[in-house]
Design a protein around this motif. Sequence first.
Motif, mmCIF file in Angstrom:
data_model
loop_
_atom_site.group_PDB
_atom_site.id
_atom_site.type_symbol
_atom_site.label_atom_id
_atom_site.label_comp_id
_atom_site.label_asym_id
_atom_site.label_seq_id
_atom_site.Cartn_x
_atom_site.Cartn_y
_atom_site.Cartn_z
ATOM 1 N N LEU A 2 -35.331 25.413 25.877
ATOM 2 C CA LEU A 2 -34.182 24.596 26.256
ATOM 3 C C LEU A 2 -32.937 25.001 25.473
ATOM 4 O O LEU A 2 -31.833 25.082 26.033
ATOM 5 C CB LEU A 2 -34.492 23.120 26.035
ATOM 6 N N ARG A 15 -29.347 26.667 27.011
ATOM 7 C CA ARG A 15 -28.027 26.108 26.759
ATOM 8 C C ARG A 15 -27.139 27.089 25.986
ATOM 9 O O ARG A 15 -25.917 27.118 26.177
ATOM 10 C CB ARG A 15 -28.138 24.779 26.009
ATOM 11 N N VAL A 59 -28.604 22.308 31.511
ATOM 12 C CA VAL A 59 -30.009 21.902 31.582
ATOM 13 C C VAL A 59 -30.108 20.423 31.962
ATOM 14 O O VAL A 59 -29.466 19.571 31.343
ATOM 15 C CB VAL A 59 -30.725 22.142 30.237
ATOM 16 N N GLU A 80 -30.885 19.581 23.622
ATOM 17 C CA GLU A 80 -31.866 20.282 24.454
ATOM 18 C C GLU A 80 -31.587 20.120 25.948
ATOM 19 O O GLU A 80 -32.047 20.917 26.746
ATOM 20 C CB GLU A 80 -33.289 19.782 24.153
ATOM 21 N N TRP A 81 -30.855 19.091 26.333
ATOM 22 C CA TRP A 81 -30.533 18.896 27.754
ATOM 23 C C TRP A 81 -29.189 18.202 27.900
ATOM 24 O O TRP A 81 -28.696 17.575 26.972
ATOM 25 C CB TRP A 81 -31.633 18.136 28.476
#
Length: 265
Positions: A124, A128, A134, A159-160
Motif C-alpha cells: 500500500l 501511494r 489507494v 496506507e489508503w
Amino acid sequence: MTSSSLRLQCITVDVTGTLIAYKGQLGDYYCMAAKAIGLPCPDYERMHEGFKAAYKNTTKRFPCFGSRNKIHDKEWWRICVKDSFIEAGYLYDDVTSEKVFERIYAAFGSTAPYAVFPDVHPFLRWARSKGIIVGIVSNSESRYRDVILPTLGIRQGFEWDFGVFSGLDGIEKPDPRMYKLALLRAGNLPAASALHIGDSLQKDYLPAQGIGMQALLLDRFNTLEAKSWKEKGIPVFQDLVATQEWIVQNEKLENNDDSRESVSK
C-alpha cells in the motif's frame, strides 16, 4: 497496463482475505465469550454453523449492516449475535445475552481476532509513493474504517486514501455501484485507469471488470477454486509481492509501447 492505454491511477482493495485474515473461526470467539461470563462452553461446531446461519439471515433482513433500515451497526450485530446462539441451540435471558454480546463486540473491535498479511503495508505504501490513489472497497461496517483498520496500522492518509464501506454507503458487493462510487471518490477517474484487487470472483473480479476496471484476484490459501480461475485466464496471485511485480512489469510494457508510438509519430 496491458488491458488499457491509460496509466494506472488508482488501486482499490478488498479487506478480509486480501489485507487481513481472521485468527481461528468466528464461532470460537462466541464460545469464549459465553465461557468468560461463567456459562457452559457452547459446542464449537454448532456455534460455527449457528453464526453462519444467523449472519446470512440478518444480512437478508437488514442489508448493509442495517444502514438501509436506519439501524446502527452495533444493533445489527446485537441481533446477529443473539440469533447465532439461538441457531446453535442456546437461548439466554436478555441480561445474559447482553453480557455475552458486549464481550464479543469488544473483541472484534480490537486487534485480537485479526492478522494483517505481512505484504500489506509495503504494498500500500509503495502504491501511494508512486502517486497511485489507494481505495478500500469492503462489505463491512463503520468500525472497519473508524476502529479496526486504524488499530491494525492500516491508516487513512498513510496506507489508503478513501473508502467505500457497505455499512456506511448502503450498497454492497457485488453491486457494481460500489465500484462506480470508488471511481468517483478517487477523482471521477476513468474505469480503465483503475485496478481492483480482491479474493472473490463474484464480489470482486466480475463486478469491477464489468464496469471497465482492471481486476485481479489473490489466492492467499491455495484454494482449489483458484485453479479454475486461472484456467479461465483470470490473473491470480498468491500475494501482493507478486501482484506488485505484475503491475510494474505491465506498466513498463505500456510505457515502452507509448515510447515506440511517440517515436513512430
